[in-house]
Design a protein around this motif. Structure first.
Motif, mmCIF file in Angstrom:
data_model
loop_
_atom_site.group_PDB
_atom_site.id
_atom_site.type_symbol
_atom_site.label_atom_id
_atom_site.label_comp_id
_atom_site.label_asym_id
_atom_site.label_seq_id
_atom_site.Cartn_x
_atom_site.Cartn_y
_atom_site.Cartn_z
ATOM 1 N N LEU A 55 0.923 -1.263 -0.067
ATOM 2 C CA LEU A 55 -0.054 -0.001 -0.123
ATOM 3 C C LEU A 55 0.865 1.376 0.006
ATOM 4 N N ARG A 56 1.169 1.664 -1.059
ATOM 5 C CA ARG A 56 1.860 2.908 -1.223
ATOM 6 C C ARG A 56 1.266 4.172 -0.788
ATOM 7 N N ASP A 57 2.235 5.107 -0.018
ATOM 8 C CA ASP A 57 1.622 6.313 0.384
ATOM 9 C C ASP A 57 0.463 5.947 1.354
ATOM 10 N N PHE A 58 0.352 5.003 2.160
ATOM 11 C CA PHE A 58 -0.754 4.701 2.814
ATOM 12 C C PHE A 58 -1.110 5.817 3.905
ATOM 13 N N GLU A 59 0.028 6.029 4.883
ATOM 14 C CA GLU A 59 -0.200 6.790 5.931
ATOM 15 C C GLU A 59 1.084 7.711 6.430
ATOM 16 N N LEU A 60 0.972 8.453 7.008
ATOM 17 C CA LEU A 60 2.142 9.257 7.635
ATOM 18 C C LEU A 60 2.620 8.863 8.988
ATOM 19 N N HIS A 61 4.003 8.921 8.943
ATOM 20 C CA HIS A 61 4.634 8.385 10.110
ATOM 21 C C HIS A 61 4.720 9.648 11.173
ATOM 22 N N GLU A 62 5.745 9.411 12.133
ATOM 23 C CA GLU A 62 5.636 10.756 13.115
ATOM 24 C C GLU A 62 6.176 12.027 12.704
ATOM 25 N N ASP A 110 -17.172 -1.116 27.279
ATOM 26 C CA ASP A 110 -16.430 -1.846 26.516
ATOM 27 C C ASP A 110 -16.558 -1.265 24.977
ATOM 28 N N THR A 111 -17.678 -0.835 24.737
ATOM 29 C CA THR A 111 -18.241 -0.025 23.369
ATOM 30 C C THR A 111 -17.421 1.138 23.319
ATOM 31 N N MET A 112 -17.599 1.912 24.635
ATOM 32 C CA MET A 112 -16.846 3.435 24.372
ATOM 33 C C MET A 112 -15.240 3.152 24.264
ATOM 34 N N ALA A 113 -14.871 2.170 25.129
ATOM 35 C CA ALA A 113 -13.329 1.949 24.976
ATOM 36 C C ALA A 113 -12.791 1.680 23.640
ATOM 37 N N LEU A 114 -13.792 1.281 22.673
ATOM 38 C CA LEU A 114 -13.685 0.789 21.379
ATOM 39 C C LEU A 114 -13.315 2.176 20.773
ATOM 40 N N VAL A 115 -13.945 2.993 20.999
ATOM 41 C CA VAL A 115 -13.928 4.433 20.245
ATOM 42 C C VAL A 115 -12.581 5.264 20.770
ATOM 43 N N LEU A 116 -12.355 4.967 21.859
ATOM 44 C CA LEU A 116 -11.366 5.685 22.513
ATOM 45 C C LEU A 116 -10.053 5.272 21.830
ATOM 46 N N ARG A 117 -9.984 3.788 21.781
ATOM 47 C CA ARG A 117 -8.825 2.927 21.202
ATOM 48 C C ARG A 117 -8.775 3.495 19.928
ATOM 49 N N SER A 118 -9.824 3.654 19.122
ATOM 50 C CA SER A 118 -9.763 4.269 17.607
ATOM 51 C C SER A 118 -8.962 5.600 17.310
ATOM 52 N N TRP A 119 -9.015 6.280 18.562
ATOM 53 C CA TRP A 119 -8.409 7.871 18.565
ATOM 54 C C TRP A 119 -6.937 7.552 18.599
ATOM 55 N N ASP A 120 -6.295 6.808 17.507
ATOM 56 C CA ASP A 120 -4.792 6.677 18.017
ATOM 57 C C ASP A 120 -3.890 7.622 17.179
ATOM 58 N N GLY A 121 -4.546 8.537 16.570
ATOM 59 C CA GLY A 121 -3.699 9.504 16.044
ATOM 60 C C GLY A 121 -3.602 9.126 14.614
ATOM 61 N N ARG A 122 -3.905 7.812 14.281
ATOM 62 C CA ARG A 122 -3.481 7.367 12.674
ATOM 63 C C ARG A 122 -4.368 7.977 11.554
ATOM 64 N N ARG A 123 -4.027 8.760 10.583
ATOM 65 C CA ARG A 123 -4.973 9.154 9.591
ATOM 66 C C ARG A 123 -4.200 8.676 7.971
ATOM 67 N N VAL A 124 -5.233 7.876 7.418
ATOM 68 C CA VAL A 124 -4.673 7.425 6.198
ATOM 69 C C VAL A 124 -4.714 8.661 5.263
ATOM 70 N N LEU A 125 -3.889 8.385 4.098
ATOM 71 C CA LEU A 125 -3.873 9.410 2.936
ATOM 72 C C LEU A 125 -5.317 9.399 2.080
ATOM 73 N N GLU A 126 -5.216 10.415 1.236
ATOM 74 C CA GLU A 126 -6.780 10.600 0.664
ATOM 75 C C GLU A 126 -6.998 9.325 -0.235
ATOM 76 N N ASP A 127 -5.976 8.728 -1.014
ATOM 77 C CA ASP A 127 -6.105 7.573 -1.813
ATOM 78 C C ASP A 127 -6.726 6.233 -0.982
ATOM 79 N N TYR A 128 -6.879 6.221 0.134
ATOM 80 C CA TYR A 128 -7.285 5.211 0.917
ATOM 81 C C TYR A 128 -8.483 5.673 1.749
ATOM 82 N N SER A 129 -8.736 6.871 2.100
ATOM 83 C CA SER A 129 -9.555 7.373 2.899
ATOM 84 C C SER A 129 -11.226 7.565 2.290
ATOM 85 N N ASP A 130 -12.128 7.389 3.185
ATOM 86 C CA ASP A 130 -13.625 8.031 2.898
ATOM 87 C C ASP A 130 -13.348 9.409 1.877
ATOM 88 N N PRO A 131 -13.915 9.297 0.641
ATOM 89 C CA PRO A 131 -13.833 10.730 -0.182
ATOM 90 C C PRO A 131 -14.717 11.505 0.363
#
Length: 835
Positions: free
Chosen positions: A166-173, A600-621
């Motif tokens: 997956l080329r240019d998938f996400e940003l690093h630190e 448990d359900t809310m913890a799932l949402v909190l876990r999903s907020w991990d700072g990772r954002r994929v680039l536009e070729d892969y993300s929801d338009p």
């Protein structure tokens, strides 16, 4: 191989009588016989003699060839010396000596060759018979031999590594794009192949292959963007389990797979549903069996919004969310200090289903906040619309609440006593679960000032311009009756928490402490409180809470009594917010009393907020349609439109209360194509009755222009319908088509259900009546009318409108399309202005 062996054995059985010598058994017997002949002493001696002759011949021929090589070299050198005029006598002598030696060897070669040839022919003839028979056997077993060869090759080959990059998938630190590598299909070979659904892992077909891969090609998206795990790993431990605690993103399992959606679909929002997490647990339902059951991530995101976590915490994407708690600037006109103090001490005592958390306030803080709020109210000039409240009849008010649609937002449980006539109007009671939009009103009489309540029912926005409570355009009598009914519902006031003896709400120091505690607890995050307009968030940012290390989390005295994991800490905090407080560490987060399932359900949402954002070729338009859908869904959720209407195929909660769908608010499927944009905008501004025989009322919400536009754009976006200004000129319609439409109108007896004017009807007939068709010209889009006539069930499943022209997609008449067009033309002329 087994099948081929069986087929050959069957063939042997058929040959056994006619050609037994050609069966496998016969061929093996002939081979054994020939091999036996090759093992006799005489034949072995001949083979030995041949071998000895061939060895001797090999040695003599090699000697001859070596001599010949030197002979040729010496001859060349001798001749070169001769041509140069040098002395070549020694060279010639050496050459003659070599020639003599070769002359001596040649007879020996000839003699040995004469001995070798007949012996070799004899031996080869004997072995040739064996080779012929072995060839016949090999030919018969050729297919089996080829299968065995393939099997050996399969067993000996190395594993092929299937790698997706997956080329240019996400940003690093350092915010530079990086690629991602997935090797999951090396083992999961059937993941995108139909037909392997019942095979065990790792060969099984993906359980949602069509739904997921239709929009997420594995060749582009791989597997780890959804499932996490270590993509390059080639063992279960490396790739799946994440047992090595140094790997930050172990593979997700079960409902937690929803977490992976957040990275690409960060701004997605869906409408809520009826059941709580606790109800799902108690009912022991499978996910697919839960009514209106979006994914775990979507449910968790709605819980974040419902509980207004963004009021205290900064959360990316939630910056513009509205406050949902009531304004607290004029509290003295609404309720008493005694009730306010008790509420602050324990809101769950008075209303167990409230979304207001329990701050676990000591007496001193609760009375101080009460003092501040009532001092603030002294500066307000608010007054009720009427200075008095007409007396009403409670039993009539209870019936009005059942008729007008109040239970689209509020629960019905506890509102009526057995035998109350209003219960005859309620098909199914709405419970008091956490997902009810409006508050439980079963004790409201102990809370509210009677004059305030009457004024509120008449016009909620007179008290609070931003209120979500709409106006039902009640008459004085209706408002008085409903107020009387609500005031009759009281709690046991003796159970209230009592203010500390001697507390004076007029004490300036106490008022000052109240302001301090409001600022400390961040009450202004949910409530409009004058003087706190610019106050900031009172707690930490949650935007990247999922990246927190366990070492960064303080377990307090619980460090020895619970698992030392991120999940244990987060869920423990949500179940009881003060769990980690100690003598020296003060924690002020209020308690929400989340169940383990909710945590448990809310913890799932909190876990999903991990700072990772994929680039536009892969993300929801993020296109215009998506933006309109998101904004419209937030507006619909905020005002609980799905409490009455079916939206996107979901909810319409009040239908369960009303029972008869013919008396319920309309299903709004295809609304974006159905009604004219300017009509919908005007209707949202000033709702009017389309079916006046119904008792349920479309409220007046006092929408801002922004909200009305959001709703109109939302319906267009659901249909991806390019809206424009609607202008219908019926003068351009073909008169012959209009006449034909009128004939069809009479033929199909449209007026047996529809009306052409507002009129009083028998309540028993109300559920069977359809809208006034004179409204069609100013309300409906002509192209939608044809869609509706073609197959009403596609648009509103269960509607009583019959299909006259098509059935299951098949045309019933040759001229069905022309008939629909003609009927549409006539309908659009009914309410059109006269030329």
């Amino acid at each position: 191989i087994t099948e081929a062996e069986t087929a050959l054995a069957t063939e042997d059985a058929q040959m056994a009588t006619s050609n037994p010598q050609d069966t496998q058994e016969g061929l093996h017997a002939r081979i054994a016989e020939l091999n036996a002949a090759l093992q006799t002493d005489e034949f072995v001696a001949r083979e030995t003699q041949l071998a000895e002759i061939e060895d001797a011949l090999f040695e003599v021929e090699r000697n001859y060839q070596f001599t010949k090589a030197i002979y040729d070299e010496v001859y060349y050198e001798w001749k070169e010396q001769q041509y140069q005029g040098d002395d070549f006598s020694s060279g010639k002598a050496e050459w003659e000596e070599l020639a003599a030696h070769m002359t001596e060897l040649q007879p020996i070669i000839d003699s040995l060759t004469q001995l070798q040839i007949p012996l070799r022919l004899e031996v080869e003839a004997a072995r040739g018979d064996l080779a012929v028979v072995e060839g016949e056997l090999a030919e018969r077993r050729e297919d089996i031999t080829e299968l065995e060869r393939r099997l050996d090759n399969i067993g000996n080959r190395s594993i092929e590594i299937i790698q997706i990059v997956l080329r240019d998938f996400e940003l690093h630190e350092w915010n530079q794009p990086i690629m991602r590598v997935d090797r999951c299909e090396t083992c999961h070979m059937g993941i995108n192949r139909a037909g392997f659904e019942d095979w065990p892992q790792p060969f099984t077909t993906h359980p949602k292959r069509t739904d997921i891969f239709g929009n997420h090609s594995p060749e582009k998206f791989g597997c780890t963007p959804c499932h996490d795990g270590q993509g390059p790993g080639l063992t279960v431990k490396d790739a799946h389990e994440g047992q090595d605690h140094h790997w930050d993103f172990p593979m997700l399992a079960g409902a937690d797979i929803d977490l992976g959606c957040q990275k690409c679909h960060f701004s997605r929002i869906e409408l809520g549903r009826l059941m709580t997490e606790e109800q799902i647990e108690n009912a022991d339902l499978e996910p697919q069996d839960v009514p209106y059951h979006p994914s775990k991530l979507i449910r968790g995101q709605k819980m974040i919004r419902d509980n207004q976590c963004y009021a205290c915490h900064e959360i990316a994407g939630y910056e513009d969310m509205p406050r949902q708690g009531p304004q607290l600037n004029t509290l003295s006109s609404k309720t008493s200090p005694e009730w306010t103090y008790d509420w602050l001490k324990d809101p769950w005592r008075f209303r167990p289903t409230t979304k207001m958390p329990n701050f676990i306030l000591p007496d001193s803080e609760a009375v101080a906040i009460t003092a501040f709020l009532y001092r603030l109210a002294e500066s307000s000039d608010w007054a009720p619309m009427d200075g008095k409240r007409p007396r009403g009849r409670a039993e009539r008010g209870g019936r009005f609440m059942a008729e007008f649609g109040c239970y689209g937002c509020h629960p019905t449980e506890g509102m009526y006593k057995d035998g109350d006539p209003a219960l005859d109007l309620i098909a199914e009671s709405r419970d008091q679960g956490r997902w009810i939009h409006g508050p439980d009103l079963t004790r409201v009489g102990s809370k509210l000032d009677p004059v305030w309540l009457y004024s509120w029912l008449k016009n909620p926005r007179h008290y609070w311009p931003e209120s979500r409570m709409p106006s039902l355009r009640l008459t004085d009598r209706e408002a008085a009756d409903i107020a009387e009914f609500l005031l009759s519902h009281r709690d046991n006031e003796s159970e209230r928490a009592q203010m500390p003896a001697g507390a004076s709400l007029s004490d300036d120091a106490l008022v000052g402490m109240g302001e301090h505690w409001i600022r400390t607890y961040g009450c202004y995050g949910c409530h409009d409180i004058k003087g706190f307009e610019d106050a900031g968030k009172v707690s930490v940012s949650l935007s990247e809470f999922g990246t927190k290390l366990v070492e960064e989390l303080f377990f307090g005295d619980s460090v020895t009594t619970m698992d030392h994991t991120w999940e244990a800490w987060t869920e423990g905090k949500l179940i009881y917010s003060r769990r980690f407080a100690t003598e020296l560490v003060i924690q002020r987060m209020p308690d929400f009393a989340f169940s383990p399932g909710e945590a448990d359900t809310m913890a799932l949402v909190l876990r999903s907020w991990d700072g990772r954002r994929v680039l536009e070729d892969y993300s929801d338009p993020v296109n215009t349609w998506m933006q309109h859908r998101r904004k419209g869904r937030l507006t619909a959720e905020y005002y609980n439109c799905a409490g009455c209407h079916i939206l996107e195929g979901q909810r319409g909660d009040i239908r369960a209360v009303i029972g008869n769908p013919g008396l319920a608010p309309p299903n709004l499927n295809t609304e974006g194509r159905k009604v004219q944009s300017n009509w919908l905008y005007r209707f949202l501004t000033d709702p009017f009755t389309i079916r006046p025989w119904l008792t349920v009322r479309m409220p007046t919400f006092g929408f801002s222009d922004e909200h009305k536009t959001a709703v109109v754009d939302y319906f267009h976006a659901l249909e991806e319908y390019e809206a424009s200004y609607d202008y219908i000129d019926v003068s351009t319609y073909d008169p012959a088509s209009v006449r034909a439409g009128r004939e069809l109108f009479d033929l199909y007896r449209c007026l047996s259900c529809h009306v052409l004017e507002d009129k009083a009807v028998d309540p028993a007939e109300a559920a069977n009546l359809a809208p006034n068709l004179r409204l069609a010209f100013g309300r409906l889009r002509p192209e939608w009318v044809v869609d509706w006539l073609r197959d009403p069930q596609v648009i509103d499943a269960g509607t009583r409108m019959p299909s006259y022209f098509y059935s299951e997609g098949e045309r019933l008449y040759d001229d069905a399309d022309a008939q629909m067009d003609a009927l549409r033309d006539y309908l659009m002329t009914l309410g059109a202005p006269k030329p």
